[in-house]
Design a protein around this motif. Structure first.
Motif, PDB file in Angstrom:
ATOM      1  N   UNK A 142      34.804 -34.053 -80.660  1.00 55.62           N
ATOM      2  CA  UNK A 142      34.921 -35.465 -80.337  1.00 55.62           C
ATOM      3  C   UNK A 142      35.887 -35.692 -79.175  1.00 55.62           C
ATOM      4  N   UNK A 143      36.577 -34.653 -78.766  1.00 58.92           N
ATOM      5  CA  UNK A 143      37.489 -34.749 -77.624  1.00 58.92           C
ATOM      6  C   UNK A 143      36.736 -34.570 -76.305  1.00 58.92           C
ATOM      7  N   UNK A 144      35.801 -33.617 -76.275  1.00 62.13           N
ATOM      8  CA  UNK A 144      35.077 -33.328 -75.035  1.00 62.13           C
ATOM      9  C   UNK A 144      33.631 -33.797 -75.058  1.00 62.13           C
ATOM     10  N   UNK A 145      33.081 -34.017 -76.255  1.00 64.75           N
ATOM     11  CA  UNK A 145      31.659 -34.324 -76.364  1.00 64.75           C
ATOM     12  C   UNK A 145      30.782 -33.100 -76.231  1.00 64.75           C
ATOM     13  N   UNK A 146      31.381 -31.933 -76.058  1.00 67.94           N
ATOM     14  CA  UNK A 146      30.634 -30.694 -75.885  1.00 67.94           C
ATOM     15  C   UNK A 146      30.634 -29.834 -77.139  1.00 67.94           C
ATOM     16  N   UNK A 147      30.022 -28.691 -76.997  1.00 71.15           N
ATOM     17  CA  UNK A 147      29.874 -27.753 -78.110  1.00 71.15           C
ATOM     18  C   UNK A 147      31.015 -26.746 -78.121  1.00 71.15           C
ATOM     19  N   UNK A 148      31.560 -26.504 -79.299  1.00 71.43           N
ATOM     20  CA  UNK A 148      32.548 -25.454 -79.484  1.00 71.43           C
ATOM     21  C   UNK A 148      31.990 -24.446 -80.473  1.00 71.43           C
ATOM     22  N   UNK A 149      32.073 -23.174 -80.113  1.00 64.13           N
ATOM     23  CA  UNK A 149      31.706 -22.103 -81.028  1.00 64.13           C
ATOM     24  C   UNK A 149      32.967 -21.462 -81.574  1.00 64.13           C
ATOM     25  N   UNK A 150      33.062 -21.397 -82.882  1.00 63.70           N
ATOM     26  CA  UNK A 150      34.130 -20.661 -83.548  1.00 63.70           C
ATOM     27  C   UNK A 150      33.525 -19.354 -84.056  1.00 63.70           C
ATOM     28  N   UNK A 151      34.116 -18.227 -83.673  1.00 59.91           N
ATOM     29  CA  UNK A 151      33.509 -16.957 -84.035  1.00 59.91           C
ATOM     30  C   UNK A 151      34.567 -15.914 -84.370  1.00 59.91           C
ATOM     31  N   UNK A 152      34.120 -14.851 -85.023  1.00 58.87           N
ATOM     32  CA  UNK A 152      35.020 -13.735 -85.345  1.00 58.87           C
ATOM     33  C   UNK A 152      35.010 -12.674 -84.253  1.00 58.87           C
ATOM     34  N   UNK A 153      34.297 -12.968 -83.139  1.00 62.17           N
ATOM     35  CA  UNK A 153      34.123 -11.930 -82.109  1.00 62.17           C
ATOM     36  C   UNK A 153      33.662 -12.575 -80.809  1.00 62.17           C
ATOM     37  N   UNK A 154      34.087 -12.028 -79.701  1.00 64.81           N
ATOM     38  CA  UNK A 154      33.505 -12.364 -78.402  1.00 64.81           C
ATOM     39  C   UNK A 154      33.190 -11.055 -77.693  1.00 64.81           C
ATOM     40  N   UNK A 155      31.968 -10.914 -77.277  1.00 64.67           N
ATOM     41  CA  UNK A 155      31.506  -9.656 -76.694  1.00 64.67           C
ATOM     42  C   UNK A 155      32.020  -9.478 -75.273  1.00 64.67           C
ATOM     43  N   UNK A 159      30.997 -15.598 -72.088  1.00 58.32           N
ATOM     44  CA  UNK A 159      31.502 -16.715 -71.313  1.00 58.32           C
ATOM     45  C   UNK A 159      32.232 -17.663 -72.259  1.00 58.32           C
ATOM     46  N   UNK A 160      33.530 -17.772 -72.085  1.00 57.99           N
ATOM     47  CA  UNK A 160      34.370 -18.495 -73.026  1.00 57.99           C
ATOM     48  C   UNK A 160      34.498 -19.980 -72.710  1.00 57.99           C
ATOM     49  N   UNK A 161      34.172 -20.377 -71.487  1.00 54.22           N
ATOM     50  CA  UNK A 161      34.351 -21.778 -71.110  1.00 54.22           C
ATOM     51  C   UNK A 161      33.318 -22.163 -70.067  1.00 54.22           C
ATOM     52  N   UNK A 162      32.568 -23.214 -70.357  1.00 57.99           N
ATOM     53  CA  UNK A 162      31.678 -23.793 -69.355  1.00 57.99           C
ATOM     54  C   UNK A 162      31.842 -25.305 -69.429  1.00 57.99           C
ATOM     55  N   UNK A 163      30.995 -26.027 -68.730  1.00 63.44           N
ATOM     56  CA  UNK A 163      31.162 -27.483 -68.688  1.00 63.44           C
ATOM     57  C   UNK A 163      31.083 -28.111 -70.076  1.00 63.44           C
ATOM     58  N   UNK A 164      30.168 -27.612 -70.897  1.00 66.97           N
ATOM     59  CA  UNK A 164      29.939 -28.253 -72.189  1.00 66.97           C
ATOM     60  C   UNK A 164      29.969 -27.273 -73.354  1.00 66.97           C
ATOM     61  N   UNK A 165      30.437 -26.061 -73.142  1.00 68.43           N
ATOM     62  CA  UNK A 165      30.465 -25.076 -74.224  1.00 68.43           C
ATOM     63  C   UNK A 165      31.760 -24.279 -74.146  1.00 68.43           C
ATOM     64  N   UNK A 166      32.482 -24.290 -75.248  1.00 67.65           N
ATOM     65  CA  UNK A 166      33.719 -23.532 -75.344  1.00 67.65           C
ATOM     66  C   UNK A 166      33.589 -22.548 -76.492  1.00 67.65           C
ATOM     67  N   UNK A 167      33.913 -21.292 -76.231  1.00 63.70           N
ATOM     68  CA  UNK A 167      33.851 -20.254 -77.266  1.00 63.70           C
ATOM     69  C   UNK A 167      35.272 -19.890 -77.673  1.00 63.70           C
TER      70      UNK A 167
END
Length: 354
Positions: A142-155, A159-167
């Motif tokens: 609700x802060x950015x209006x974008x998608x956030x992925x919460x995960x136990x791993x990043x390969x 890509x951890x940050x884009x305009x509308x997606x944060x990992x």
């Protein structure tokens, strides 16, 4: 012999029982998930997979769905009990009773029961171990209006940050799972680290980007990715009453829009062919060092997509947590998965986008 796969599980309320059936059939046929991501009810199913006690995925899904399925009311036709969950689902949500605060309500229910259900039925130490299963869920900030992925791993190369997606790699808790399914106005936002989140399906109900961030480079070319599509919308007649209107509007809101993003008139096959040519031309140049190029190469994993689609949802099916409704969709999911696997044997290169 066990066959590795990745899974993408959509949101859709009680329609998620179809996913329960699909995954059970895949596991019974020897497939095992190396990576799984989900949204809303798909996040609950994905958590039941990654956090399956003793690694028994089928048993974990069964226990979760037994917990959130409403018992049949005696002397009432089973097929008529689809709307009982509107009164509450004791292990999932409860209607608010603080009526004196109604002018300041921002939801009609509390999801506290689901926090307890997840904690009781799942092994969160295992769920947070990427060596067991790489796992992620998505929510809408609700802060950015974008998608956030919460995960136990990043390969590597994720890509951890884009305009509308944060990992975000996080120590996942029941709150992260509930955040993914915090659908307004029924459910309240879930606060994590000072930010409020609503249902991830409000941004994207098919979290493919989230799954791509879980794949290692050597898996991109070959790891099968199963997508369970809960909202097929092709070839349906126009609605004839208000309940059918609401059901169709929900399906259009949460349908898989992924295909529209790639390829234009060439469709996904043309997009993938372009990526192969781009790699051949640019792979040995400075372009290959650009983050955008790296992400495009990660998108080559889309050639491994296999979409198992449900039948169009019946009116009100997304809130039908009755024993009759859940069992019907579970069996439909099992049947759809087995039919798809049979076609894969006959056509080894079968692809959903073909």
């Amino acid at each position: 012999m066990k066959k590795p796969m990745a899974l993408i599980l959509q949101g859709g309320g009680a329609l998620g029982a179809f996913e329960y059936g699909v995954v059970t059939a895949l596991v019974e046929e020897g497939w095992y998930p190396k990576a799984v991501t989900g949204v809303s009810i798909g996040a609950i199913n994905a958590a039941s997979i990654a956090g399956a006690k003793g690694g028994d995925i089928a048993a974990s899904l069964r226990k979760m769905w037994q917990a959130i399925t409403l018992p049949t009311v005696p002397w009432w036709p089973a097929a008529k009990q689809a709307s009982l969950s509107l009164l509450g689902n004791p292990n999932f949500w409860l209607s608010r009773t603080d009526y004196w605060r109604m002018p300041n309500w921002n939801s009609y229910c509390t999801t506290a029961p689901m926090l307890n259900t997840l904690a009781q039925h799942l092994d969160f130490d295992q769920l947070n171990n990427p060596k067991h299963v790489r796992f992620g869920v998505t929510a809408t900030s609700l802060h950015t209006g974008g998608q956030t992925t919460f995960s136990n791993y990043t390969a590597k190369g994720a890509h951890l940050q884009s305009c509308h997606h944060k990992a975000v790699r996080a120590q996942l808790t029941p709150s992260h799972i509930v955040a993914s399914g915090s659908l307004p106005p029924g459910f309240p936002a879930t606060r994590i680290d000072g930010t409020d989140y609503w249902d991830g399906g409000l941004f994207s109900n098919t979290p493919i980007d989230s799954l791509l961030n879980l794949l290692e480079p050597d898996e991109i070319a070959s790891l099968p990715i199963f997508v369970v599509d809960l909202f097929p919308t092709d070839g349906q007649p126009s609605p004839t009453n208000m309940q059918e209107v609401q059901t169709r509007a929900t399906a259009l809101q949460y349908q898989n829009r992924f295909w529209a993003q790639y390829g234009g008139e060439a469709r996904l096959d043309g997009f993938l062919a372009m990526l192969d040519k781009l790699d051949a031309v640019a792979g040995s140049t400075a372009v290959a060092d650009m983050p955008a190029y790296d992400w495009l190469m990660r998108l080559r994993a889309l050639k491994n997509l296999h979409v198992i689609a449900s039948s169009p949802a019946a009116a009100g099916g997304d809130h039908d947590f009755s024993e009759h409704g859940v069992n019907m969709r579970y069996e439909a999911g099992r049947a759809a998965a087995r039919q798809y696997l049979a076609r894969m044997v006959q056509q080894p290169r079968l692809k959903a986008a073909a």
